[in-house]
Design a protein around this motif. Structure first.
Motif, PDB file in Angstrom:
ATOM      1  N   HIS A 144      46.147  47.987  29.431  1.00 19.34           N
ATOM      2  CA  HIS A 144      45.669  46.644  29.730  1.00 19.34           C
ATOM      3  C   HIS A 144      44.847  46.594  31.016  1.00 19.34           C
ATOM      4  CE1 HIS A 144      45.398  42.509  29.030  1.00 19.34           C
ATOM      5  NE2 HIS A 144      46.526  42.064  29.575  1.00 19.34           N
ATOM      6  N   ASP A 193      40.964  42.667  28.992  1.00 25.23           N
ATOM      7  CA  ASP A 193      41.886  41.612  28.627  1.00 25.23           C
ATOM      8  C   ASP A 193      41.790  41.289  27.139  1.00 25.23           C
ATOM      9  OD1 ASP A 193      39.517  40.175  28.401  1.00 25.23           O
ATOM     10  OD2 ASP A 193      39.727  39.220  30.350  1.00 25.23           O
ATOM     11  N   THR A 231      48.834  32.589  32.231  1.00 27.72           N
ATOM     12  CA  THR A 231      47.709  33.514  32.226  1.00 27.72           C
ATOM     13  C   THR A 231      46.423  32.720  32.063  1.00 27.72           C
ATOM     14  OG1 THR A 231      49.038  35.312  31.304  1.00 27.72           O
ATOM     15  CG2 THR A 231      46.669  35.483  31.058  1.00 27.72           C
ATOM     16  N   MET A 285      38.447  43.408  32.586  1.00 25.47           N
ATOM     17  CA  MET A 285      39.712  42.783  32.962  1.00 25.47           C
ATOM     18  C   MET A 285      39.425  41.560  33.835  1.00 25.47           C
ATOM     19  SD  MET A 285      42.814  43.124  32.365  1.00 25.47           S
ATOM     20  CE  MET A 285      43.994  41.876  32.812  1.00 25.47           C
ATOM     21  N   ILE A 316      41.437  38.347  33.308  1.00 26.42           N
ATOM     22  CA  ILE A 316      42.556  37.408  33.352  1.00 26.42           C
ATOM     23  C   ILE A 316      43.408  37.583  34.602  1.00 26.42           C
ATOM     24  CG2 ILE A 316      42.692  37.206  30.855  1.00 26.42           C
ATOM     25  CD1 ILE A 316      45.209  38.973  30.977  1.00 26.42           C
TER      26      ILE A 316
END
Length: 500
Positions: A152, A156, A287, A304, A306
């Motif tokens: 991760h 995202d 989130t 990425m 978030i």
């Protein structure tokens, strides 16, 4: 090759070096602290029907990896002052092809379960790119299982459908002997540069004001697993789809009041958390997309973005559902300005003691589910099924996905919560949502969390006999009525066996 030559070759393969985003910093910390936990390991398994052009499939994925920097990124955190992400110029395609056509369907199913679990246990070496791998598993001549595993840290949930759409387009092009024609890539570094320009002082002031006076995480109070079993790490998931009627009513409530479905669902969780904790001031994690609209084309970027941040909600007795939802919507709008803030800094600015988490539950709103991207594909393969696996470091994660039927999923630490408890939790969420849409002008504190059937069960258990309530009356309203009629009477007597 000598060590010096190897080092020179590695340096030549470095395209760029960037700092980490706020959420990446937190993820990396948890991944390093507990490397075998499986935290933030994501896995998707798709069953395709049709003839797979293996050469086109390889070329499509290599094309996409070459196209996006974040897919060629590794993380360096040892022997450096601060962790950084390093973009490589080239990385090999991590694709492995397996043939299970000589096995029965039953054997294939069992082997796939074992294979996916083993792949998750392998994890990733975070300092080696790419932080993903693929498997094509032939189950039959025209039936293939595609497994995509990734960390991760690199992207995202919003990014996954973007990549899938591009991969399908590239696959079709290569299958026809053509070169894929895709729009120019918006580089992830634009987001990193935007982050550096943000006003940390303004963010600090906002978060301090929001969390002032909040000194301890909101308790869930639904732990049901005996203490001697809590050392075992295990996770489970329970999901439910709301009826089309209730889902439509939630969307209508959002439209009529100019609020988002996300706000309504988050508010339902806040109210349920308030009931469970016995508090009218609660905090949970949410989130956020983290995609600033100021960056042109940010919705098509892969990476990425978030972040997970605290949401503080107060439940006031005289406030109607409609007024309360509008207040919560206003808070969400304010938070958008500061959703880039690292959670670790928000924690430091709060009154919660160091080492104590701000929250034990997080709410995730998925407004672009992977399934939709699969259904919108143009690739000449039929999708039979899509399964995903992901794990966070929080005990309880509520995931909501909009659609004709709003989908709710709870991923939870099974060493703390029983499956039946989580099933009841989802039932309570549904009851709250139903209360919202049936009468949004009623006081928010009058929203029942239990159904009429559950109320009857509770009353029967308490009295030892069946008790019928008039239509429209709840346990809460009956209790309030009795209090009003017998204000001076003793409400309850507690007697402990050891008391004198």
């Amino acid at each position: 090759m000598t060590n010096k030559a190897t080092t020179t070759s590695k340096k030549k393969n470095i395209e760029a070096i960037y700092p980490l985003t706020p959420l990446q910093e937190g993820m990396l910390f948890h991944a390093i602290m507990d490397p075998h936990s499986g935290v933030y390991f994501e896995q998707m398994s798709v069953t395709f029907r049709g003839k797979v052009n293996e050469d086109a499939f390889r070329k499509a994925w290599q094309f996409i990896i070459d196209r996006h920097q974040i897919l060629r990124t590794a993380f360096v955190y040892r022997k450096v002052e601060k962790p950084v992400q390093v973009v490589h110029r080239t990385v090999p395609l991590p694709l492995q092809v397996l043939d299970w056509r000589d096995r029965s369907p039953e054997e294939q199913e069992k082997e796939l379960v074992r294979f996916l679990e083993e792949d998750r246990r392998r994890g990733f070496k975070l300092n080696q790119a790419p932080l993903m791998r693929f498997y094509l598993i032939y189950l039959d001549d025209d039936r293939v299982e595609f497994v995509w595993s990734q960390h991760h840290l690199t992207m995202d949930g919003w990014s996954r459908p973007i990549l899938l759409k591009e991969v399908f387009a590239a696959y079709d092009a290569f299958s026809q002997g053509q070169t894929p024609q895709l729009p120019p890539v918006r580089p992830y570094k634009q987001y990193i540069q935007w982050l550096k320009r943000q006003d940390e002082k303004a963010a600090e002031q906002f978060w301090k004001e929001l969390l002032r006076g909040f000194t301890a995480p909101t308790p869930l109070n639904i732990d049901t697993i005996p203490g001697d079993e809590k050392g075992r790490r295990d996770y489970d998931r329970v999901a439910v789809s709301l009826s089309a009627g209730l889902s439509s009513a939630v969307e209508q409530l959002a439209r009529e009041n100019q609020i988002t479905v996300n706000t309504i669902l988050q508010s339902a969780w806040a109210l349920l958390l308030s009931y469970y904790a016995g508090q009218d001031d609660v905090v949970f994690g949410a989130t956020v997309s983290g995609r600033p609209p100021e960056i042109p084309g940010v919705e098509e970027m892969v990476g990425m973005f978030i972040n997970t941040l605290p949401v503080r909600v107060r439940i006031r007795p005289g406030q109607s559902v409609r007024e309360w939802l509008a207040e919560n919507q206003a808070l969400m709008v304010k938070m958008r300005q500061f959703e880039y803030t690292p959670l670790v800094k928000v924690q430091n600015w709060s009154d919660v003691p160091a080492g104590t988490p701000l929250f034990d539950s997080i709410f995730v709103f998925e407004n672009y589910p992977v399934d939709r991207a699969m259904n919108e594909r143009q690739m000449a393969l039929d999708v039979e099924s899509v399964k995903t696996h992901a794990r966070t470091n929080f005990p309880l994660t509520i995931v909501a996905a909009p659609g004709e039927n709003i989908h709710l999923l709870v991923a939870f630490d099974a060493t703390r919560f029983g499956r039946q408890t989580i099933e009841r939790l989802l039932s309570h969420m549904e009851n709250i949502l139903r209360g919202f849409v049936e009468d949004p002008d009623q006081p928010v504190v009058r929203i029942p969390i239990v159904s009429a059937e559950e109320q009857q069960t509770i009353l029967s258990a308490l009295t030892g006999k069946t008790v019928s309530l008039p239509e429209g009356e709840t346990i809460v309203s009956r209790f309030e009525q009795i209090v009003a009629e017998h204000a001076e009477a003793t409400a309850a007597v507690f007697h402990h066996p050891d008391s004198k």
